[in-house]
Design a protein around this motif. Sequence first.
Motif, PDB file in Angstrom:
ATOM      1  N   ARG A 198       2.500   2.240   9.750  1.00  0.00           N
ATOM      2  CA  ARG A 198       2.845   2.467   8.339  1.00  0.00           C
ATOM      3  C   ARG A 198       1.866   1.787   7.394  1.00  0.00           C
ATOM      4  NH1 ARG A 198       9.419   1.519   8.514  1.00  0.00           N
ATOM      5  NH2 ARG A 198       9.750   2.316  10.617  1.00  0.00           N
ATOM      6  N   GLU A 199       1.494   0.549   7.712  1.00  0.00           N
ATOM      7  CA  GLU A 199       0.626  -0.211   6.800  1.00  0.00           C
ATOM      8  C   GLU A 199      -0.731   0.461   6.633  1.00  0.00           C
ATOM      9  OE1 GLU A 199       1.562  -2.730   4.887  1.00  0.00           O
ATOM     10  OE2 GLU A 199       3.546  -2.397   5.744  1.00  0.00           O
ATOM     11  N   LYS A 251      -0.261   3.485   4.501  1.00  0.00           N
ATOM     12  CA  LYS A 251      -0.025   3.054   3.115  1.00  0.00           C
ATOM     13  C   LYS A 251      -1.356   2.748   2.412  1.00  0.00           C
ATOM     14  CE  LYS A 251       3.457   0.233   2.726  1.00  0.00           C
ATOM     15  NZ  LYS A 251       4.250  -1.025   2.657  1.00  0.00           N
ATOM     16  N   GLU A 265      -2.882   4.699  -0.820  1.00  0.00           N
ATOM     17  CA  GLU A 265      -3.263   3.915  -2.002  1.00  0.00           C
ATOM     18  C   GLU A 265      -4.661   4.297  -2.493  1.00  0.00           C
ATOM     19  OE1 GLU A 265      -4.315  -0.733  -2.693  1.00  0.00           O
ATOM     20  OE2 GLU A 265      -2.511  -0.325  -1.514  1.00  0.00           O
ATOM     21  N   ALA A 276       5.310   6.025   1.151  1.00  0.00           N
ATOM     22  CA  ALA A 276       4.201   5.237   0.600  1.00  0.00           C
ATOM     23  C   ALA A 276       3.938   5.600  -0.855  1.00  0.00           C
ATOM     24  CB  ALA A 276       2.939   5.459   1.441  1.00  0.00           C
ATOM     25  N   ASN A 314       4.072   3.140  -4.062  1.00  0.00           N
ATOM     26  CA  ASN A 314       2.851   2.962  -4.848  1.00  0.00           C
ATOM     27  C   ASN A 314       3.078   3.290  -6.324  1.00  0.00           C
ATOM     28  OD1 ASN A 314      -0.004   4.275  -5.837  1.00  0.00           O
ATOM     29  ND2 ASN A 314      -0.308   2.575  -4.427  1.00  0.00           N
TER      30      ASN A 314
END
Length: 505
Positions: free
Chosen positions: A137-138, A141, A145, A177, A181
Motif C-alpha cells: 500500500r505504501e 500511495k 501522490e 490513496a 491524499n
Amino acid sequence: VAAAVLASSLESVLGSRGCANRVFDILELLQADEEDVILSAIRTCSRLFGALLERGELFVGQLPDPEPSLTDDYSAEDKYKIWMRHRYNSCVNCLAELMGHESFQVKELSLSTLMKFVELEGKYPLVKAEFKGSFPRELLKLIVENLIPCEEDSSLLISHFQEYMEYDDVRYFVMKAVAENVGQVMQKTKEVPLPVYQQNVFSLISPISMPNKENELVNFMPWFNSLFSFPLSLQEHKRAFERMWLGFLKHKLPTGLYKKVLVILHDSILPYLNEPTLMIDFLTVAYDIGGAISLLALNGLFVLIHQHNLEYPDFYKKLYSLLDPSIYHVKYRARFFHLANLFLSSSHLPAYLVAAFIKRLSRLALTAPPQALLMVIPFICNLFRRHPACKILVHRPGGPEDLSEDPYIMDEEEPSESRALESSLWELQTLQSHYHPDVAQAAAVVNQSLSELEDDISDLLELSAYELFDRELKKKATSVPLEFEQVRGLFGKKNSLFAEHFALE
C-alpha cells in the motif's frame, strides 16, 4: 561510458556482496542531466532490485532507521539486507521524483518501473503479515501522490496509468490513496481551489469503471491469492469509491470542473454509491451556481428524486428560475429540455405552475433561433395535451395591444404569483409571422384542435442551425415566380436616390 559503468556495477552488485557499494554508482546516475543516461539507470535499477526482491536479499519487516552501525546487535546477513533495503528505498523515492521530470519518456519509465516493484513486493512482501501475501500500500500511495501533483498537468501520464486500474486490487487501493491524499492536500490549502491538482485528481478517478456484481471481482495482479488480509467484496469497493468521490466533491471546485463532474455524475458515479443521497450537498451547491452548471445539476437531482425518493423543496421554483434567454443557446440545451420534459410530465401538477412554464418559454421564444423554436413549440404543445386546463391561454381571444397590458409578470420568481393563467398566448401568435416558414407553420398548429397523441421531440432536441440550413438546401421547389422586377441601382429600389447615381454593371 555511463552504459559501461551501469552494466559493470549491476554485474558486480549481483555477483558479490563485497561489491555492494557499487550500487551508489547506479543511484547516482538516476540524477544525471542527460535523458538517455537516466533511462539506462532506471532500467538498471529495475533489473537490480527486481533480482534482489526475487532472491529475498532485502530486509523484511519494520526497517531500522537510522541504519544500524557495525556494533549493533544484528547478524552480518541482516546488516546487509537492512543496508540494501535502504538503498532500495532511495531508488523508489528517486523514481517517484522522476515522475515529475520534464521528459515524458523518463516519467513513463519511472512509473512502469515502480508498478513493477508493486507487483514484486506483492509477490515477495517486505512487511510481515499474518496472512500469506499483502498489498504494498505504501508504495502505491507514493505513486498516486506523484501522479497528481499540484503544479503540473499530468493527464498524459495518468492515461498511461489507467491500464493498471483494470486490476481490482490496484483500483481498490488507488481509491483509498486518492481519498487520503485529497484530504491532506486540501487541508493544507485551507479549502482554496487548486485547479491543476483537482483536474489531475479528476483525470485519475473519472475513468474508474466499477464492477456491478460480486462475481466480476476476479481481475487481480498476477501474484494474487485468496489469503489476502484486505476485503475484496463489492460492498467494500463501493465504500472506497464513495469515500473517494465524496472527499473530492466536498471541496470547492473550479467552475470548469463542476461541468465535467456533472456530465458523468448520473452514469458513472451515482449508480455505484452505497448511499447516493449523500450527493445532495454537492448537487445543491452546483444547482445554486447558475447557468449551464445548474442545468447539468438537474440530471443528478432527477436520479435522486425519482430513484431514491429524495424530497427537494422548491424544486419547481428553482427549475422555473433557470428559464432565461441562454437556455436556447447553451450546448446542454438538449439535456435540459429532455429533463424538463420528464419533470413536467406528471398530470398532477397544478395548472398555474404549468401555465407559468408555458408563458415563460413562449416569451423567451420571441428571441430564440429557429432551430430552438422548432423544438420548443412542439414541447409547449405537449404541455397543453397533458394539462388541458392550460388551453385557456390559447382560446382567450386576442393579445394585449401593449406588452405592458399582459397580466403575466415575467420577472416574478414565484410561479404561483406570475398570473400566467390570466394571460393569453400571443407570443405563439406572433411566431406565426416568423421569417422562417417552418417556424411559422409549427406555430400555426395552436390555431387548430391538438391531437391527443404527443409529438416526439427526441429528434428535435439536437437540431442545429447547420442541419436546418442543410434541410433547406435539399428542399425541392414546387413553384417558382415567373415574373420579377429587374434590380435597379445599389439597393434595387425603383425611385431610389442611389438608382440615379449608381448602376450595377
